[in-house]
Design an enzyme around this catalytic site. Structure first.
Site, PDB file in Angstrom:
ATOM      1  N   HIS A 182       0.839  -0.831  -0.007  1.00 40.24           N
ATOM      2  CA  HIS A 182       0.430   0.048  -0.467  1.00 40.24           C
ATOM      3  C   HIS A 182       0.831   1.121  -0.036  1.00 40.24           C
ATOM      4  CE1 HIS A 182      -4.062  -1.482   1.307  1.00 40.24           C
ATOM      5  NE2 HIS A 182      -3.483  -2.352   0.683  1.00 40.24           N
ATOM      6  N   LYS A 191       0.967  -0.489  14.990  1.00 36.79           N
ATOM      7  CA  LYS A 191       2.447  -0.755  15.655  1.00 36.79           C
ATOM      8  C   LYS A 191       2.514  -1.651  16.151  1.00 36.79           C
ATOM      9  CE  LYS A 191       3.399   3.062  13.266  1.00 36.79           C
ATOM     10  NZ  LYS A 191       3.622   2.677  12.145  1.00 36.79           N
ATOM     11  N   PRO A 220      -4.879   0.507  18.113  1.00 38.02           N
ATOM     12  CA  PRO A 220      -3.930  -0.361  17.334  1.00 38.02           C
ATOM     13  C   PRO A 220      -4.212   1.001  16.088  1.00 38.02           C
ATOM     14  CG  PRO A 220      -6.954  -1.244  17.831  1.00 38.02           C
ATOM     15  CD  PRO A 220      -6.153  -0.218  18.826  1.00 38.02           C
ATOM     16  N   TYR A 252      -9.345   5.740   6.999  1.00 39.63           N
ATOM     17  CA  TYR A 252      -9.526   6.361   8.897  1.00 39.63           C
ATOM     18  C   TYR A 252     -10.946   6.758   7.923  1.00 39.63           C
ATOM     19  CZ  TYR A 252      -5.871   3.546   9.816  1.00 39.63           C
ATOM     20  OH  TYR A 252      -4.141   2.610   9.572  1.00 39.63           O
ATOM     21  N   TYR A 311       4.070   6.641   9.979  1.00 44.16           N
ATOM     22  CA  TYR A 311       2.838   5.623   9.634  1.00 44.16           C
ATOM     23  C   TYR A 311       3.776   4.295   8.906  1.00 44.16           C
ATOM     24  CZ  TYR A 311      -0.617   2.572   8.310  1.00 44.16           C
ATOM     25  OH  TYR A 311      -2.091   2.410   8.303  1.00 44.16           O
TER      26      TYR A 311
END
Length: 390
Positions: A72, A297, A293, A201, A385
């Site tokens: 991704h 991580k 979550p 998100y 990220y």
């Protein structure tokens, strides 16, 4: 029995450490209180940083990950009914993440370990580390009603938040830091194509939502919910209806409901134990820290712990130096706390808290707007990220 390293726990941290040690010619035994089938039946997250991917390759267990995993290059933040894409690849100079289920990663490591005849003992009851403050540590366990002892040089506690390793540390030798969040995640797994080719998100007045996937035919969806919700009160239809409400219109229209085959509510917490070394006992993964979550991580922090611990053990056995082992806790915790901060920040930015005031809500909205319109702010998000360097 005697070995060089006993690893307590056969989750991703324990299996990854064991396979790296085996490939380096360092003898090790893995113990787990659960059965192999139980471990492979657990459903967990699956967004891998490049560092985790590299460790899987070094353990010679990454071939299926590369063939079936989904690279991704970005993800979407949604708020005010709009999409805002974070281009990880562009913002980080070519880095990306890999979507690959933790269960599949665990299976790959198990199969690689079995192919090399490295010992793993499942259904090991009453496992306990002993004398790790001295020069002769050992681990005891019970299998089929018979007590056993394994003498070793070092013990790696990779047995999770509720495991025995951290509990074996003398009271007063360890300090813990914890934050409990006032909500949980209601999640489902469904055999249906994901609503988007990248993760979404969502920040919404009704609460947070996350659209993710395990493959192009299996989707993982979450919605924020109160901690006192009962899973039996959430039919599939109710879940899909609530998820649609929290997504921008074009995603809601594209969402394809399907029966769930797994449904659960997970509480959220941040937790860190310091230090992560006690003589010849080393904690790694969830035994030492838990993160919500939101920042993806948890698994990746376990892998970074393994990176530092493996480096120390390799230096000990190959070079006769304990410098890296002595530095293990400080090095691991420096990265842990950065990831804890990032996960806390993502959680506070994306969720609606019960005690949020009108002022707090305006601040959250301003932060989201700044984050998605400032390249510097977006870059900081992207760098965290995809994973900070080891």
């Amino acid at each position: 029995m005697r070995t060089q390293v006993v690893i307590i726990g056969s989750g991703p941290a324990g299996l990854l450490l064991g396979q790296l040690l085996t490939e380096a010619g360092i003898d090790n035994v893995i113990l787990d209180r659960a059965s192999k089938d139980h471990i492979l039946g657990r459903v967990r997250a699956g967004v891998l940083e490049e560092g985790t991917v590299g460790l899987m390759d070094r353990a010679k267990a990454g071939s299926r990950m590369h063939s079936e995993g989904l690279p991704h290059n970005g993800f979407s933040l949604t708020f005010d009914g709009r999409d805002h894409r974070i281009d990880l690849h562009e913002l980080t100079g070519g880095k990306r993440v890999m979507v690959y289920g933790q269960t599949e990663l665990t299976r790959d490591l198990m199969e690689r370990r079995e192919a090399g005849n490295a010992p793993t003992i499942y259904d090991a009851d009453d496992t306990c580390p002993h004398d790790f403050g001295g020069d002769r540590p050992h681990v005891t366990y019970v299998k089929d009603g018979i007590s056993h002892r394994i003498d070793c040089d070092f013990i790696a506690g990779c047995d999770g938040f509720h495991g025995t390793s951290r509990k074996a540390v003398p009271e007063g030798a360890i300090k813990t830091f914890e934050k409990i969040y006032p909500f949980g995640w209601l999640g489902i797994l469904s055999e249906v194509a994901p609503v988007s080719h990248e993760l979404i998100y969502a920040n919404h007045p009704r609460g947070f939502a996350l659209c993710s996937m395990r493959s192009m035919t299996r989707s993982r969806y979450y919605i924020q919910c109160p901690l006192d919700e009962k899973i039996e009160d959430w039919s599939d239809d109710r879940f899909w209806d609530e998820l649609r409400r929290r997504l921008p219109a074009h995603h809601a229209e594209a969402l394809k409901p399907a029966p769930s085959f797994e449904k659960s509510i997970a509480p959220l917490r941040s937790f860190v134990a310091e230090p992560m070394r006690f003589g010849r006992l080393f904690l790694a993964g969830d035994a030492a820290h838990i993160v919500p979550p939101t920042g993806a991580k948890g698994l990746n922090l376990a892998a970074s712990d393994v990176h530092y611990l493996f480096a120390g053990l390799l230096e000990h056995y190959r070079d006769g130096s304990d410098a890296a082992l002595d530095a293990y806790s400080a090095r691991a915790l420096a990265r842990v706390w950065k990831a804890v901060r990032f996960s806390w920040w993502m959680t506070t930015m994306m969720h609606r808290f019960p005690d949020t005031s009108d002022f707090d809500q305006k601040i959250q909205e301003a932060e989201l707007d700044y984050l998605t319109h400032s390249k510097a702010a977006s870059t900081a998000l992207a760098e965290n990220y995809v994973g900070l360097p080891y």
